[in-house]
Design a protein around this motif. Structure first.
Motif, PDB file in Angstrom:
ATOM      1  N   PRO A 172      32.821  36.720  51.562  1.00 31.95           N
ATOM      2  CA  PRO A 172      33.304  35.339  51.473  1.00 31.95           C
ATOM      3  C   PRO A 172      34.494  35.196  50.528  1.00 31.95           C
ATOM      4  O   PRO A 172      35.356  34.336  50.743  1.00 31.95           O
ATOM      5  CB  PRO A 172      32.084  34.561  50.958  1.00 31.95           C
ATOM      6  CG  PRO A 172      31.157  35.579  50.404  1.00 31.95           C
ATOM      7  CD  PRO A 172      31.401  36.828  51.158  1.00 31.95           C
ATOM      8  N   ASP A 173      34.560  36.020  49.492  1.00 37.02           N
ATOM      9  CA  ASP A 173      35.722  35.981  48.604  1.00 37.02           C
ATOM     10  C   ASP A 173      36.989  36.375  49.352  1.00 37.02           C
ATOM     11  O   ASP A 173      38.044  35.741  49.208  1.00 37.02           O
ATOM     12  CB  ASP A 173      35.531  36.924  47.415  1.00 37.02           C
ATOM     13  CG  ASP A 173      34.633  36.333  46.338  1.00 37.02           C
ATOM     14  OD1 ASP A 173      34.332  35.128  46.417  1.00 37.02           O
ATOM     15  OD2 ASP A 173      34.246  37.073  45.419  1.00 37.02           O
ATOM     16  N   ALA A 174      36.877  37.420  50.165  1.00 42.33           N
ATOM     17  CA  ALA A 174      38.025  37.855  50.957  1.00 42.33           C
ATOM     18  C   ALA A 174      38.450  36.773  51.940  1.00 42.33           C
ATOM     19  O   ALA A 174      39.647  36.520  52.139  1.00 42.33           O
ATOM     20  CB  ALA A 174      37.692  39.152  51.700  1.00 42.33           C
ATOM     21  N   GLU A 175      37.468  36.094  52.530  1.00 42.34           N
ATOM     22  CA  GLU A 175      37.770  35.006  53.475  1.00 42.34           C
ATOM     23  C   GLU A 175      38.447  33.835  52.763  1.00 42.34           C
ATOM     24  O   GLU A 175      39.390  33.228  53.301  1.00 42.34           O
ATOM     25  CB  GLU A 175      36.488  34.543  54.152  1.00 42.34           C
ATOM     26  CG  GLU A 175      36.718  33.508  55.237  1.00 42.34           C
ATOM     27  CD  GLU A 175      35.442  33.129  55.973  1.00 42.34           C
ATOM     28  OE1 GLU A 175      35.519  32.234  56.846  1.00 42.34           O
ATOM     29  OE2 GLU A 175      34.377  33.704  55.672  1.00 42.34           O
ATOM     30  N   THR A 176      37.986  33.534  51.568  1.00 42.90           N
ATOM     31  CA  THR A 176      38.610  32.459  50.783  1.00 42.90           C
ATOM     32  C   THR A 176      40.074  32.772  50.496  1.00 42.90           C
ATOM     33  O   THR A 176      40.948  31.902  50.622  1.00 42.90           O
ATOM     34  CB  THR A 176      37.853  32.269  49.448  1.00 42.90           C
ATOM     35  OG1 THR A 176      36.522  31.830  49.729  1.00 42.90           O
ATOM     36  CG2 THR A 176      38.556  31.235  48.568  1.00 42.90           C
ATOM     37  N   LEU A 177      40.354  34.010  50.135  1.00 40.82           N
ATOM     38  CA  LEU A 177      41.726  34.411  49.849  1.00 40.82           C
ATOM     39  C   LEU A 177      42.585  34.368  51.109  1.00 40.82           C
ATOM     40  O   LEU A 177      43.752  33.941  51.071  1.00 40.82           O
ATOM     41  CB  LEU A 177      41.749  35.817  49.246  1.00 40.82           C
ATOM     42  CG  LEU A 177      41.146  35.945  47.843  1.00 40.82           C
ATOM     43  CD1 LEU A 177      41.073  37.405  47.432  1.00 40.82           C
ATOM     44  CD2 LEU A 177      41.960  35.150  46.835  1.00 40.82           C
ATOM     45  N   ALA A 210      39.281  43.634  48.007  1.00 44.05           N
ATOM     46  CA  ALA A 210      40.446  44.181  48.712  1.00 44.05           C
ATOM     47  C   ALA A 210      40.016  44.988  49.942  1.00 44.05           C
ATOM     48  O   ALA A 210      40.639  44.898  51.012  1.00 44.05           O
ATOM     49  CB  ALA A 210      41.267  45.054  47.762  1.00 44.05           C
ATOM     50  N   LYS A 211      38.943  45.768  49.796  1.00 45.34           N
ATOM     51  CA  LYS A 211      38.441  46.538  50.940  1.00 45.34           C
ATOM     52  C   LYS A 211      37.923  45.611  52.045  1.00 45.34           C
ATOM     53  O   LYS A 211      38.161  45.848  53.233  1.00 45.34           O
ATOM     54  CB  LYS A 211      37.329  47.479  50.481  1.00 45.34           C
ATOM     55  CG  LYS A 211      37.819  48.623  49.605  1.00 45.34           C
ATOM     56  CD  LYS A 211      36.664  49.527  49.188  1.00 45.34           C
ATOM     57  CE  LYS A 211      37.155  50.676  48.319  1.00 45.34           C
ATOM     58  NZ  LYS A 211      36.035  51.548  47.882  1.00 45.34           N
ATOM     59  N   SER A 212      37.216  44.566  51.649  1.00 43.21           N
ATOM     60  CA  SER A 212      36.699  43.611  52.625  1.00 43.21           C
ATOM     61  C   SER A 212      37.847  42.887  53.323  1.00 43.21           C
ATOM     62  O   SER A 212      37.788  42.638  54.539  1.00 43.21           O
ATOM     63  CB  SER A 212      35.772  42.608  51.933  1.00 43.21           C
ATOM     64  OG  SER A 212      35.335  41.622  52.839  1.00 43.21           O
ATOM     65  N   PHE A 213      38.868  42.526  52.575  1.00 42.50           N
ATOM     66  CA  PHE A 213      40.040  41.838  53.130  1.00 42.50           C
ATOM     67  C   PHE A 213      40.695  42.700  54.212  1.00 42.50           C
ATOM     68  O   PHE A 213      41.047  42.210  55.298  1.00 42.50           O
ATOM     69  CB  PHE A 213      41.035  41.541  52.005  1.00 42.50           C
ATOM     70  CG  PHE A 213      42.135  40.588  52.377  1.00 42.50           C
ATOM     71  CD1 PHE A 213      41.992  39.221  52.181  1.00 42.50           C
ATOM     72  CD2 PHE A 213      43.330  41.052  52.924  1.00 42.50           C
ATOM     73  CE1 PHE A 213      43.013  38.340  52.517  1.00 42.50           C
ATOM     74  CE2 PHE A 213      44.351  40.184  53.267  1.00 42.50           C
ATOM     75  CZ  PHE A 213      44.190  38.817  53.058  1.00 42.50           C
ATOM     76  N   LEU A 253      45.515  43.436  50.837  1.00 44.74           N
ATOM     77  CA  LEU A 253      45.429  42.232  50.022  1.00 44.74           C
ATOM     78  C   LEU A 253      46.568  42.152  49.010  1.00 44.74           C
ATOM     79  O   LEU A 253      47.185  41.087  48.843  1.00 44.74           O
ATOM     80  CB  LEU A 253      44.084  42.173  49.301  1.00 44.74           C
ATOM     81  CG  LEU A 253      43.875  40.996  48.341  1.00 44.74           C
ATOM     82  CD1 LEU A 253      44.127  39.661  49.037  1.00 44.74           C
ATOM     83  CD2 LEU A 253      42.477  41.047  47.737  1.00 44.74           C
ATOM     84  N   THR A 254      46.854  43.248  48.336  1.00 47.85           N
ATOM     85  CA  THR A 254      47.912  43.225  47.320  1.00 47.85           C
ATOM     86  C   THR A 254      49.259  42.888  47.929  1.00 47.85           C
ATOM     87  O   THR A 254      50.022  42.064  47.393  1.00 47.85           O
ATOM     88  CB  THR A 254      47.987  44.578  46.593  1.00 47.85           C
ATOM     89  OG1 THR A 254      46.730  44.840  45.940  1.00 47.85           O
ATOM     90  CG2 THR A 254      49.086  44.576  45.541  1.00 47.85           C
ATOM     91  N   GLU A 255      49.586  43.490  49.061  1.00 49.73           N
ATOM     92  CA  GLU A 255      50.864  43.207  49.711  1.00 49.73           C
ATOM     93  C   GLU A 255      50.928  41.762  50.206  1.00 49.73           C
ATOM     94  O   GLU A 255      51.987  41.126  50.150  1.00 49.73           O
ATOM     95  CB  GLU A 255      51.083  44.181  50.877  1.00 49.73           C
ATOM     96  CG  GLU A 255      51.279  45.623  50.455  1.00 49.73           C
ATOM     97  CD  GLU A 255      52.443  45.784  49.490  1.00 49.73           C
ATOM     98  OE1 GLU A 255      53.503  45.163  49.719  1.00 49.73           O
ATOM     99  OE2 GLU A 255      52.296  46.511  48.491  1.00 49.73           O
ATOM    100  N   THR A 256      49.802  41.252  50.671  1.00 52.45           N
ATOM    101  CA  THR A 256      49.763  39.862  51.117  1.00 52.45           C
ATOM    102  C   THR A 256      49.991  38.919  49.943  1.00 52.45           C
ATOM    103  O   THR A 256      50.729  37.923  50.056  1.00 52.45           O
ATOM    104  CB  THR A 256      48.418  39.548  51.785  1.00 52.45           C
ATOM    105  OG1 THR A 256      48.179  40.485  52.854  1.00 52.45           O
ATOM    106  CG2 THR A 256      48.411  38.139  52.359  1.00 52.45           C
ATOM    107  N   LEU A 257      49.378  39.216  48.822  1.00 51.52           N
ATOM    108  CA  LEU A 257      49.581  38.403  47.624  1.00 51.52           C
ATOM    109  C   LEU A 257      51.048  38.438  47.179  1.00 51.52           C
ATOM    110  O   LEU A 257      51.618  37.408  46.802  1.00 51.52           O
ATOM    111  CB  LEU A 257      48.680  38.906  46.485  1.00 51.52           C
ATOM    112  CG  LEU A 257      47.180  38.615  46.640  1.00 51.52           C
ATOM    113  CD1 LEU A 257      46.372  39.470  45.674  1.00 51.52           C
ATOM    114  CD2 LEU A 257      46.889  37.131  46.412  1.00 51.52           C
ATOM    115  N   LYS A 258      51.652  39.604  47.242  1.00 50.76           N
ATOM    116  CA  LYS A 258      53.067  39.730  46.860  1.00 50.76           C
ATOM    117  C   LYS A 258      53.960  38.854  47.739  1.00 50.76           C
ATOM    118  O   LYS A 258      54.927  38.261  47.262  1.00 50.76           O
ATOM    119  CB  LYS A 258      53.518  41.190  46.977  1.00 50.76           C
ATOM    120  CG  LYS A 258      53.014  42.101  45.877  1.00 50.76           C
ATOM    121  CD  LYS A 258      53.531  43.515  46.093  1.00 50.76           C
ATOM    122  CE  LYS A 258      53.040  44.465  45.021  1.00 50.76           C
ATOM    123  NZ  LYS A 258      53.528  45.841  45.240  1.00 50.76           N
TER     124      LYS A 258
END
Length: 276
Positions: free
Chosen positions: A25-30, A60-63, A71-76
């Motif tokens: 759910p954390d990955a989904e929230t992000l 990050a693995k779940s994302f 996840l990191t690249e998406t955040l960037k």
């Protein structure tokens, strides 16, 4: 003795593991926070600053598994400025982050000696070994050899000695006088890296009474602020907050509120936690 050390270490931690943690759910929230037009920065802050580093790695693995994206690249791609720097710093594994900071301090023209001194002179032998391992895995070269190539003279010899584990880890011993000098020295690091080295080389590895920012009032050193808060948040940041207040008469959170703004400020305050 083991229980006492564990209790002390836990008391120093400002960012703890979230109970009943589930990365999905954390990955989904992000994902929802960054999907479509606009970004929900507060949702990103709420998730990533309230999870331990180990939990962030699971998120990050779940994302990746759920949405096929890094996840990191998406955040960037969604964030910017110091807020981006802080959030991306949180996404590195602990030793990988410090390895990156050392690599960045040496790459290109010029060497940021203060960053190298700050990291190497304040880590235990085991921590330095893990940093060297992460550095070689991530950048394909030896940290010791790169430092030798980028520094010289007395500074080079001291840094190489630190990497080779020549200093004893006197666990549990804190010299308040040396700790105070260390914090003051970091405050003035921009003026005198050599003085920072002389002080830090005498400080016991467990005496992490660091001021996580230098030169308040003369422009915040955001790189130093981010590096120290991120790297110490799961080790001894609560102790640092107490020492900060004693030394400067203000709480760390009040200084952050004065010198930073917006989402960057909110994320820092979440990591720092309540005042001592």
């Amino acid at each position: 003795m083991a229980w006492w050390k564990a209790w002390i270490e836990q008391k120093g931690v400002s960012v703890k593991s979230s109970p009943h943690f589930n990365p999905d759910p954390d990955a989904e929230t992000l994902y929802k926070a960054m999907k479509g037009i606009g970004t929900n920065e507060q949702a990103i802050i709420d998730v990533l600053t309230q999870r331990s580093n180990a939990q962030r790695q699971q998120i990050a693995k779940s994302f990746k598994a759920q949405f096929g994206k890094d996840l990191t690249e998406t955040l960037k791609s969604e964030l910017s400025s110091n807020f981006e720097r802080l959030i991306i710093a949180l996404m590195y594994p602990p030793y990988g982050y410090e390895a990156k900071e050392l690599y960045d301090a040496m790459k290109g023209l010029g060497t940021r000696e203060g960053v190298i001194i700050e990291i190497l002179a304040s880590r235990t032998k085991n921590q330095l070994q893990e940093i060297m391992k992460a550095y070689e895995e991530d950048y394909g070269s030896s940290l010791e050899e790169d430092i030798q190539a980028d520094t010289s003279g007395y500074l080079e010899r001291i840094l190489v000695c630190l990497l080779q584990g020549s200093r004893d880890d006197l666990c549990g011993f804190v010299d308040p006088g040396l700790a105070l000098q260390d914090a003051q020295c970091l405050r003035n690091m921009r003026k005198s890296p050599a003085r920072a080295l002389r002080t830090a080389s005498r400080v016991r590895p467990t005496a992490h009474w660091r001021r996580p920012c230098s030169q308040w009032g003369a422009g915040t050193h955001d790189g130093t602020l981010i590096r120290n808060i991120v790297s110490r948040s799961e080790i001894d940041l609560n102790f640092i907050k107490c020492q900060f207040k004693e030394m400067y008469g203000k709480t760390l959170s009040s200084m952050i509120m004065e010198d930073t703004s917006s989402d960057y400020k909110n994320a820092l305050l979440n990591l720092v936690g309540s005042d001592p």
